[in-house]
Design a protein around this motif. Structure first.
Motif, PDB file in Angstrom:
ATOM      1  N   LEU A  25       0.817  -1.173   0.030  1.00 11.36           N
ATOM      2  CA  LEU A  25      -0.149   0.127  -0.155  1.00 11.36           C
ATOM      3  C   LEU A  25       0.845   1.287   0.043  1.00 11.36           C
ATOM      4  O   LEU A  25       0.717   2.337  -0.564  1.00 11.36           O
ATOM      5  N   ASP A  40       1.781   1.998  -3.458  1.00  7.02           N
ATOM      6  CA  ASP A  40       0.655   2.500  -4.140  1.00  7.02           C
ATOM      7  C   ASP A  40       0.847   4.069  -3.818  1.00  7.02           C
ATOM      8  O   ASP A  40       0.389   4.843  -4.742  1.00  7.02           O
ATOM      9  N   HIS A  89      -1.241  -7.590  -1.492  1.00  9.49           N
ATOM     10  CA  HIS A  89      -1.421  -6.142  -1.874  1.00  9.49           C
ATOM     11  C   HIS A  89      -2.595  -5.309  -0.909  1.00  9.49           C
ATOM     12  O   HIS A  89      -2.668  -4.171  -1.130  1.00  9.49           O
ATOM     13  N   ARG A  91      -6.234   0.005  -1.784  1.00 10.57           N
ATOM     14  CA  ARG A  91      -5.162   0.289  -2.781  1.00 10.57           C
ATOM     15  C   ARG A  91      -5.723   1.771  -3.289  1.00 10.57           C
ATOM     16  O   ARG A  91      -4.826   2.712  -3.529  1.00 10.57           O
TER      17      ARG A  91
END
Ligand code: ZN
Length: 284
Positions: free
Chosen positions: A198, A201, A256, A262
């Motif tokens: 994260l 991201d 993820h 996200r």
């Protein structure tokens, strides 16, 4: 997304397309794939660990060296321009920043973390500080998204992998690796992996926010494009993973976080434009 007027030669791209898979036909492949599956089962993303390398980094496959510079084709130029732009952003945001190597390849290639394969999708290897991009994956995105949405989705993927490079430079990846070794169970180790992903991201969002400013508008996306690209990136992510099932491995797939998480962290990075807003570990 605007990018074609952007500066070329800043991405440090090494082009290994057309070189074949190197040692991919050798007996080492099965071992490599099994090792990667093993790490996934234990919730450790190979992109964040150097353990893979110590296991089979020195396996003896011949070194591959492709052409370094600006590729002639559009897909290669895109990687070069966007990579250069991401480097420009991080040179401003992180003291002592050094750019990663970027290798574009197809099918398979030798990496500092073992054999890279297309089935793994894009990934970052901390041992050789290299972002590996399989451009066949690009084609998939194009097919699914159409050109405009795909541009940002691709750039986001590149920026996410550069995010793992940032985490290597700052020592965060190493801290996480040690914390995972101390972790009491797989759930805890997974939470660290999710926080790391994260944050990558969020760093991609930081890049997106600053892309235009560092390039005088030559590389730019508008807010609507960002929102649209985000939706489609998520969609293709899940879809791709499903199709990549049945024994194929995608190291980026397991750790993820949820789609909602996200999107949230990508947006946080985009709204602030500041890597300090990317502390995904507080709640981990
Ligand atoms: Zn990642």
């Amino acid at each position: 997304m605007r990018w074609q007027g952007g500066r070329q030669g800043g991405g440090g791209v090494e082009d290994r397309r057309g070189m074949g898979g190197g040692a991919i036909a050798g007996g080492g492949l099965g071992v490599g794939v099994l090792a990667i599956i093993g790490y996934l089962v234990f919730g450790i993303d190979p992109s964040t660990t150097t353990q893979l390398a110590s296991q089979f980094g020195g396996v003896g496959a011949e070194q591959q060296q492709g052409q370094v510079g600006t590729p002639r084709d559009e897909a290669g130029q895109f990687v070069d321009v966007i990579g250069g732009n991401i480097n420009d952003v991080w040179a401003q945001k992180l003291k002592g920043y050094q750019r990663p190597n970027v290798v574009i390849y197809e099918q398979g290639t030798q990496t500092g973390c073992g054999m890279g394969q297309s089935a793994m999708g894009p990934f970052y290897c901390p041992t050789d500080k290299t972002v590996y991009l399989d451009l066949g994956f690009w084609q998939e995105m194009e097919t699914q998204l159409g050109a405009s949405g795909a541009d940002f989705a691709r750039a986001y993927v590149i920026a996410h992998e550069f995010g793992h490079h940032i985490q290597t430079l700052t020592g965060t990846s190493e801290q996480v690796r040690k914390a995972q070794q101390r972790a009491s169970g797989q759930g805890e180790a997974n939470r660290y992996s999710v926080a790391l992903e994260l944050q990558a991201d969020c760093y991609a969002g930081v890049w997106a926010k600053n892309a235009s400013a560092v390039s005088n508008g030559e590389v730019a996306l508008d807010a609507g494009e960002f929102a649209e690209g985000m939706k489609t990136a998520q969609a293709i992510g899940d879809d791709t993973l499903q199709r990549r099932g049945g024994g194929r491995v995608s190291p980026e797939s397991f750790t993820h976080g949820s789609s909602a998480q996200r999107v949230e962290w990508l947006q946080r990075g985009y709204q602030s434009g500041d890597p300090a807003s990317c502390d995904t570990f507080s709640g981990a």
